[in-house]
Motif scaffolding. Sequence first.
Motif, PDB file in Angstrom:
ATOM      1  N   LEU A   1       5.004 -17.093  38.202  1.00 23.49           N
ATOM      2  CA  LEU A   1       6.025 -18.068  37.799  1.00 23.49           C
ATOM      3  C   LEU A   1       7.124 -18.249  38.841  1.00 23.49           C
ATOM      4  N   TYR A   2       7.423 -17.212  39.625  1.00 24.68           N
ATOM      5  CA  TYR A   2       8.553 -17.254  40.559  1.00 24.68           C
ATOM      6  C   TYR A   2       8.137 -17.158  42.022  1.00 24.68           C
ATOM      7  N   GLN A   3       6.857 -17.323  42.297  1.00 25.63           N
ATOM      8  CA  GLN A   3       6.377 -17.304  43.681  1.00 25.63           C
ATOM      9  C   GLN A   3       7.055 -18.432  44.452  1.00 25.63           C
TER      10      GLN A   3
ATOM     11  N   GLY B   1      12.001 -15.214  52.502  1.00 25.73           N
ATOM     12  CA  GLY B   1      11.409 -13.936  52.143  1.00 25.73           C
ATOM     13  C   GLY B   1      10.317 -14.086  51.105  1.00 25.73           C
ATOM     14  N   ARG B   2       9.640 -12.958  50.837  1.00 26.09           N
ATOM     15  CA  ARG B   2       8.531 -12.962  49.889  1.00 26.09           C
ATOM     16  C   ARG B   2       8.955 -12.307  48.584  1.00 26.09           C
ATOM     17  N   LEU B   3       8.309 -12.720  47.508  1.00 22.67           N
ATOM     18  CA  LEU B   3       8.493 -12.081  46.211  1.00 22.67           C
ATOM     19  C   LEU B   3       7.655 -10.810  46.217  1.00 22.67           C
ATOM     20  N   GLU B   4       8.259  -9.690  45.784  1.00 18.74           N
ATOM     21  CA  GLU B   4       7.577  -8.403  45.846  1.00 18.74           C
ATOM     22  C   GLU B   4       7.757  -7.625  44.562  1.00 18.74           C
ATOM     23  N   PHE B   5       6.742  -6.810  44.245  1.00 18.06           N
ATOM     24  CA  PHE B   5       6.891  -5.819  43.195  1.00 18.06           C
ATOM     25  C   PHE B   5       7.763  -4.705  43.761  1.00 18.06           C
ATOM     26  N   THR B   6       8.591  -4.111  42.924  1.00 19.57           N
ATOM     27  CA  THR B   6       9.445  -3.013  43.370  1.00 19.57           C
ATOM     28  C   THR B   6       8.938  -1.704  42.771  1.00 19.57           C
ATOM     29  N   LYS B   7       9.713  -0.657  42.968  1.00 19.04           N
ATOM     30  CA  LYS B   7       9.379   0.627  42.344  1.00 19.04           C
ATOM     31  C   LYS B   7       9.596   0.563  40.838  1.00 19.04           C
TER      32      LYS B   7
ATOM     33  N   VAL C   1      17.552 -12.453  47.087  1.00 20.79           N
ATOM     34  CA  VAL C   1      17.587 -13.867  46.720  1.00 20.79           C
ATOM     35  C   VAL C   1      17.347 -14.000  45.218  1.00 20.79           C
ATOM     36  N   GLN C   2      16.307 -13.337  44.731  1.00 23.37           N
ATOM     37  CA  GLN C   2      15.907 -13.440  43.324  1.00 23.37           C
ATOM     38  C   GLN C   2      15.687 -12.034  42.763  1.00 23.37           C
ATOM     39  N   TRP C   3      16.328 -11.740  41.627  1.00 22.94           N
ATOM     40  CA  TRP C   3      16.219 -10.449  40.939  1.00 22.94           C
ATOM     41  C   TRP C   3      15.573 -10.746  39.587  1.00 22.94           C
ATOM     42  N   ILE C   4      14.407 -10.169  39.320  1.00 24.77           N
ATOM     43  CA  ILE C   4      13.680 -10.465  38.085  1.00 24.77           C
ATOM     44  C   ILE C   4      13.521  -9.196  37.264  1.00 24.77           C
ATOM     45  N   GLU C   5      14.117  -9.221  36.079  1.00 26.73           N
ATOM     46  CA  GLU C   5      14.035  -8.106  35.130  1.00 26.73           C
ATOM     47  C   GLU C   5      13.039  -8.457  34.033  1.00 26.73           C
ATOM     48  N   LEU C   6      12.353  -7.465  33.528  1.00 28.15           N
ATOM     49  CA  LEU C   6      11.469  -7.632  32.377  1.00 28.15           C
ATOM     50  C   LEU C   6      12.012  -6.814  31.224  1.00 28.15           C
ATOM     51  N   GLY C   7      11.859  -7.330  30.023  1.00 30.25           N
ATOM     52  CA  GLY C   7      12.296  -6.570  28.848  1.00 30.25           C
ATOM     53  C   GLY C   7      13.676  -6.969  28.382  1.00 30.25           C
ATOM     54  N   GLN C   8      14.471  -5.947  28.038  1.00 29.39           N
ATOM     55  CA  GLN C   8      15.781  -6.178  27.443  1.00 29.39           C
ATOM     56  C   GLN C   8      16.843  -5.316  28.122  1.00 29.39           C
ATOM     57  N   PRO C   9      17.222  -5.660  29.364  1.00 21.68           N
ATOM     58  CA  PRO C   9      18.224  -4.862  30.070  1.00 21.68           C
ATOM     59  C   PRO C   9      19.600  -4.979  29.407  1.00 21.68           C
ATOM     60  N   ASP C  10      20.439  -3.986  29.658  1.00 21.62           N
ATOM     61  CA  ASP C  10      21.775  -4.017  29.059  1.00 21.62           C
ATOM     62  C   ASP C  10      22.730  -4.880  29.893  1.00 21.62           C
TER      63      ASP C  10
END
Length: 186
Positions: free
Chosen positions: A49-51, A58-64, A84-93
């Motif tokens: 979705l965010y490629q 820069g490239r979109l990458e999986f992190t740790k 550039v882009q920070w993508i969180e999954l779930g329900q961060p605080d």
Amino acid sequence: MALKATIHKAQLQISDMDRHVYGDHSLTIARHPSETDERMMMRILAYALYQPADDRRGRLEFTKGLSDADEPALWQLDLTGDVVQWIELGQPDERRLRQAQGRSEEVTVIGFASSTPVWWAGLQNKLQRTPKLAVWQIPADQSQALAGLAERSMQLQISIQDGTAYVSTEKGSVDITPVLLKERGQ
């Protein structure tokens, strides 16, 4: 002895007609021992979705991710190392989302549990004036169906048109229609 990550391989074909982004990607996904198939597949969906259309920023990458509390599930770093882009999954605080906004140009949250509307209702007023933040919900039945497509070695075709992602593999197909909870810029 600590459990090790399980390695998954995915051949991903993206056809995003909404943003005119097309490409083939060979992904190696390290699945943390505590990560579910559903979350892993949501990472792959977020990748599609965010490629970005090109690598100029820069490239979109999986992190740790789960292994490092200071990193999101995915990010796009420019050539200087800025986020550039920070993508969180779930329900961060709230604290995590505010920190992410301070570190990046754009922050995206993709919630996929059935409790996402309850989580967002508790944060919505606190994050009203966060112009860098976009919040999306993937309906739980759709994310669970996506998890059913998970395998150690996968060939995924993801076509995106009119806001819906059509994900297909040899095991079957799933339609994913994200629901916008908060638009960026508001």
